[in-house]
Design a protein around this motif. Structure first.
Motif, PDB file in Angstrom:
ATOM      1  N   MET A   1      12.079  -6.827 -18.874  1.00 26.02           N
ATOM      2  CA  MET A   1      10.800  -6.924 -18.177  1.00 26.02           C
ATOM      3  C   MET A   1      10.442  -5.555 -17.638  1.00 26.02           C
ATOM      4  O   MET A   1      11.317  -4.829 -17.175  1.00 26.02           O
ATOM      5  CB  MET A   1      10.914  -7.892 -17.008  1.00 26.02           C
ATOM      6  CG  MET A   1      10.632  -9.323 -17.404  1.00 26.02           C
ATOM      7  SD  MET A   1      10.324 -10.317 -15.974  1.00 26.02           S
ATOM      8  CE  MET A   1       8.624  -9.908 -15.641  1.00 26.02           C
TER       9      MET A   1
ATOM     10  N   THR B   1      17.239 -12.773 -19.267  1.00 29.75           N
ATOM     11  CA  THR B   1      16.341 -11.648 -19.485  1.00 29.75           C
ATOM     12  C   THR B   1      17.034 -10.347 -19.099  1.00 29.75           C
ATOM     13  O   THR B   1      17.708 -10.282 -18.063  1.00 29.75           O
ATOM     14  CB  THR B   1      15.063 -11.830 -18.636  1.00 29.75           C
ATOM     15  OG1 THR B   1      14.457 -13.070 -19.003  1.00 29.75           O
ATOM     16  CG2 THR B   1      14.080 -10.700 -18.861  1.00 29.75           C
TER      17      THR B   1
ATOM     18  N   TRP C   1      15.418 -16.635 -16.590  1.00 29.43           N
ATOM     19  CA  TRP C   1      15.561 -15.398 -15.805  1.00 29.43           C
ATOM     20  C   TRP C   1      16.929 -14.767 -16.051  1.00 29.43           C
ATOM     21  O   TRP C   1      17.029 -13.555 -16.273  1.00 29.43           O
ATOM     22  CB  TRP C   1      15.367 -15.744 -14.318  1.00 29.43           C
ATOM     23  CG  TRP C   1      15.434 -14.574 -13.392  1.00 29.43           C
ATOM     24  CD1 TRP C   1      14.405 -13.775 -12.998  1.00 29.43           C
ATOM     25  CD2 TRP C   1      16.601 -14.065 -12.724  1.00 29.43           C
ATOM     26  NE1 TRP C   1      14.857 -12.806 -12.122  1.00 29.43           N
ATOM     27  CE2 TRP C   1      16.198 -12.966 -11.939  1.00 29.43           C
ATOM     28  CE3 TRP C   1      17.947 -14.443 -12.711  1.00 29.43           C
ATOM     29  CZ2 TRP C   1      17.093 -12.231 -11.155  1.00 29.43           C
ATOM     30  CZ3 TRP C   1      18.838 -13.712 -11.929  1.00 29.43           C
ATOM     31  CH2 TRP C   1      18.407 -12.617 -11.165  1.00 29.43           C
TER      32      TRP C   1
ATOM     33  N   VAL D   1       8.818 -14.743 -18.799  1.00 29.20           N
ATOM     34  CA  VAL D   1       9.783 -13.750 -19.300  1.00 29.20           C
ATOM     35  C   VAL D   1      10.092 -14.055 -20.759  1.00 29.20           C
ATOM     36  O   VAL D   1       9.796 -15.137 -21.263  1.00 29.20           O
ATOM     37  CB  VAL D   1      11.111 -13.764 -18.499  1.00 29.20           C
ATOM     38  CG1 VAL D   1      10.900 -13.290 -17.075  1.00 29.20           C
ATOM     39  CG2 VAL D   1      11.746 -15.146 -18.512  1.00 29.20           C
ATOM     40  N   THR D   2      10.702 -13.091 -21.400  1.00 27.51           N
ATOM     41  CA  THR D   2      11.152 -13.283 -22.770  1.00 27.51           C
ATOM     42  C   THR D   2      12.651 -13.006 -22.795  1.00 27.51           C
ATOM     43  O   THR D   2      13.058 -11.847 -22.745  1.00 27.51           O
ATOM     44  CB  THR D   2      10.434 -12.320 -23.731  1.00 27.51           C
ATOM     45  OG1 THR D   2       9.030 -12.492 -23.547  1.00 27.51           O
ATOM     46  CG2 THR D   2      10.805 -12.599 -25.172  1.00 27.51           C
ATOM     47  N   PRO D   3      13.454 -14.054 -22.795  1.00 30.28           N
ATOM     48  CA  PRO D   3      14.898 -13.829 -22.793  1.00 30.28           C
ATOM     49  C   PRO D   3      15.328 -12.882 -23.907  1.00 30.28           C
ATOM     50  O   PRO D   3      14.848 -12.980 -25.034  1.00 30.28           O
ATOM     51  CB  PRO D   3      15.460 -15.229 -22.990  1.00 30.28           C
ATOM     52  CG  PRO D   3      14.437 -16.107 -22.353  1.00 30.28           C
ATOM     53  CD  PRO D   3      13.119 -15.466 -22.704  1.00 30.28           C
TER      54      PRO D   3
ATOM     55  N   ASN E   1      10.863 -19.418 -23.342  1.00 25.54           N
ATOM     56  CA  ASN E   1       9.765 -18.454 -23.323  1.00 25.54           C
ATOM     57  C   ASN E   1       8.473 -19.007 -22.741  1.00 25.54           C
ATOM     58  O   ASN E   1       7.866 -18.390 -21.866  1.00 25.54           O
ATOM     59  CB  ASN E   1       9.477 -17.959 -24.745  1.00 25.54           C
ATOM     60  CG  ASN E   1      10.642 -17.187 -25.329  1.00 25.54           C
ATOM     61  OD1 ASN E   1      11.281 -16.409 -24.639  1.00 25.54           O
ATOM     62  ND2 ASN E   1      10.949 -17.426 -26.600  1.00 25.54           N
TER      63      ASN E   1
END
Lengths: 233, 490
Positions: free
Chosen positions: B313, B249, B246, B307-309, B302
């Protein structure tokens, strides 16, 4: 504050007077004399001034709770009612506390010994599980309805409840400035600091602990670092 | 920290080396007396300890010598829940635990060891919810008793498929670690002093953290015992990984409040060193962030994180800097609700004008425009059960079956730590637990369907677990909150 100083100076003068000395053998009579000589309304005003000087920092958290709990347009009213409830319970507490302070001064003639005794009682109380229980109950945040007459009622009730636990937790510290005579204002600052320190000191289950100021000093990060360095070279 | 924490599912099926060595270390540490700081029980007691209950549960005996530091407010009963210290404290706790277990594994086998994580929400792994086999196996490969299943658990196979509102990654959509200082809204929890049982849990703490504790049950369902279950550490390792993902991201705002970074102000967190000797390891939240002595490294941020660091988002519109957002009450119910195992309905009376205005600006995404989100807040939730589960519905038709109106479910509230947060004399005022549920989407759907949103709300509380006529659950207040900010592009 000037009124407080004037009354204290007057009280100190009375306590050291020949009349007081003559009456010291009968402190109950002396109390009656003292209350007749000094206006209850003036004493109440002094008391409220003392509270106003000592308590605002302690009330930040419960006031924020009241502020957040009600709809924005009711916030000033709810906070006012909370404060009135809080002051009302403290005003009731003033009667036995002021009586005790007067009696102590009359019975002993005042002086350093009385203040030292009051500080000792306050420190023992601060170390006790009873004060911890009172503080724990004081951390309880009362339910406050967001709208309508219930919002006002709940804010006032919360003020009374919070004030009652505050009285239970702090009463001996209030005796310190009340027995300090001409040193009233510095004693008030010391008592307020001690109460605030206790509020900022570690919580936990009620048991005998070091008095808050000492506990706070020994558990402060700076002291821990110094003691670690001392122990480990 | 050079070692890399890996997904337990990638370490090989069954008794792979990591879990075999873990079991050997658990057995070794659990044979040590609680008086030793590196013993299994001492480490667990740092999370939660209440001597009479531990004796009652046969974890210790009356005759066991309890070291004073477990009961004098230093090492024992230290875990931070319902607070903005929840994530950093547990990160430090994991680091100390990992170092002690790794040293034990080294001593016993000569091998290196790193704590793995249980990636139970990995959509790419159909078996992600299965409890890793060695934690449920009857015996070790050598036929001896399995220390990984020594302590009781309710579930013995896998985490159930339940609504994402109870067990999912919705928390990862929240953009701000802390919005309302009282903890009503935010990813990471509200401003609190040192407090093992506070009432300001962040979104991640409720779901999936609380959910997994409650679903597994047994010792895992009670914060006073949870650290005894070897599975606890793999669960918390995943929660810690979710926090790390988190933070990395785009669009997420961590708190930089010095009281958080260097706190708590009322006492310091302390961990045992690998040799268990004084002075221990003191730390603050700052030490758990990147570059800090307790910051971990994960093999992947991931899979199973939602989420995708590095990428932004777009699930939730940004609402501007947290310190510029406002949270206001729009109304509440009139009195506390007592649940005795049956559903209860309560009416939230609202400020009509303010609520209509809030609904109007709800869902605005145009950059620079005022935007609002609506939350239903349950506060002062108290009960005697170690954990409980409450489903919450908005404007459910009178007499309707809640199960057939999923779209009106505001959320499920897993109340892990309920008993602890409700306990008097614990120093936190027994304020119970509080939870704010985002009902913006529900309100939007109701508005679209012609429901008079902006009027009073009918809230149905359905106790699923943890309440009965003997053990009631109380919800002090149900209120409607408005969060206001300025829409920002992702």
């Amino acid at each position: 504050m000037a009124a407080v100083r004037a009354n204290d100076a007057a009280l100190a003068g009375f306590c050291g007077s020949e009349v007081a000395s003559a009456l010291a053998a009968s402190p109950i009579e002396a109390l009656g004399y003292a209350f007749a000589a000094y206006s209850p309304s003036a004493l109440l005003l002094d008391w409220l001034v003392m509270l106003a000087a000592m308590m605002p920092v302690l009330l930040a958290h419960p006031i924020l709770h009241v502020w957040r709990s009600v709809v924005p347009r009711r916030r000033p009213g709810a906070v006012t009612l909370f404060a009135l409830g809080y002051l009302w319970i403290w005003s009731l507490a003033a009667i036995p506390l002021a009586t005790a302070a007067l009696w102590l001064q009359l019975a002993t003639g005042g002086g350093v010994a009385v203040v030292a005794a009051a500080v000792t009682v306050a420190l023992v109380w601060s170390a006790s599980p009873w004060q911890a229980r009172a503080i724990d109950r004081g951390h309880r945040l009362g339910r406050i309805t967001s709208l309508g007459w219930r919002a006002d009622r709940d804010a006032a009730v919360f003020g009374v409840e919070h004030g009652a636990w505050c009285v239970c937790a702090c009463w001996p510290w209030m005796l310190v400035p009340m027995t300090a005579g001409n040193w009233h204002v510095p004693a008030m600052a010391v008592a307020a600091s001690a109460i605030l320190t206790k509020r900022l000191t570690r919580r936990g289950s009620p048991r005998w602990r070091l008095p808050a100021p000492l506990d706070r000093l020994l558990s402060s990060p700076r002291f821990v670092r110094i003691s670690e360095a001392a122990r480990h070279g | 920290m050079a070692s890399v924490r890996r997904d337990v599912a990638t370490l090989g099926k069954g008794w792979n080396d990591t879990l075999l060595h873990y079991a050997m270390a658990v057995r070794h540490l659990d044979n040590k007396p609680i008086s030793e700081r590196t013993s299994w029980k001492f480490l667990a007691a740092m999370h939660g300890f209440h001597r009479p209950w531990w004796v009652q549960a046969n974890v210790i005996s009356e005759a066991d010598q309890i070291p004073p530091e477990l009961e004098d407010g230093t090492y024992g009963d230290q875990c931070q829940h319902g607070s903005w210290y929840f994530l950093p404290w547990h990160r430090g706790y994991l680091a100390a635990f990992e170092a002690i277990v790794a040293a034990t594994v080294k001593e016993l086998t000569g091998a290196e060891w790193t704590l793995p994580y249980w990636n139970y929400l990995d959509p790419g792994n159909p078996a992600a919810r299965d409890i890793p086999e060695p934690f449920v196996a009857e015996k070790m490969p050598d036929g001896s008793e399995n220390p990984l299943r020594r302590y009781p658990r309710r579930l013995t196979d896998r985490l159930p498929n339940v609504s994402p509102q109870r067990f999912g990654l919705g928390a990862m959509a929240e953009n701000d670690f802390l919005v309302s200082a009282d903890g009503s809204i935010g990813f990471g929890g509200g401003e609190k002093p040192f407090d093992p049982g506070a009432d300001a849990s962040g979104d991640l703490e409720f779901n999936p953290h609380n959910s997994v504790h409650s679903m597994l049950g047994g010792f895992m369902g009670n914060p006073y015992f949870a650290g005894l279950d070897p599975l606890f550490w793999l669960h918390h390792c995943n929660i810690d990984r979710l926090w790390e993902a988190w933070m990395r991201t785009k669009g997420k705002t961590m708190t930089r409040d010095p009281r958080w970074l260097d706190g708590p102000t009322d006492r310091r967190f302390i961990l045992p060193s690998v040799d268990g000797k004084d002075p221990g390891i003191y730390f603050s939240a700052r030490d758990t962030l990147g570059g800090g002595k307790l910051h971990p490294t994960y093999d992947d941020l991931n899979k199973g994180t939602g989420v995708t660091p590095g990428a932004a988002m777009v699930a939730t519109v940004g609402m501007g800097p947290p310190e510029r957002q406002r949270v206001d009450s729009l109304g509440s119910n009139g009195e506390a609700v007592v649940l005795t195992g049956q559903a209860a309905v309560t009416t939230v009376r609202v400020d009509l004008a303010a609520t209509k205005a809030a609904v109007t600006s709800m869902g605005v995404t145009a950059p620079g425009k005022e935007t609002t989100r609506l939350y239903l807040k349950l506060e002062g939730i108290r009960g005697e059960a170690p954990t409980a589960l409450l489903d919450v519905y908005v404007n459910l038709p009178v007499g309707a079956d809640p199960a057939s109106h999923e779209g009106l479910r505001a959320g499920s509230v897993d109340l892990f730590g309920l008993q602890r947060a409700s306990r008097r004399g614990a120093g936190h005022g027994a304020n119970g637990l509080s939870r704010a549920l985002d009902i913006t989407e529900i309100a939007d759907r109701l508005r679209a369907a012609g429901d008079p949103v902006g009027a009073d709300l009918r809230v149905t509380l359905v106790p699923v677990e943890g309440s009965s006529s003997d053990v009631p659950l109380t919800v002090d207040k149900v209120s409607l909150l408005k969060r206001t900010g300025v829409a920002t592009p992702p």
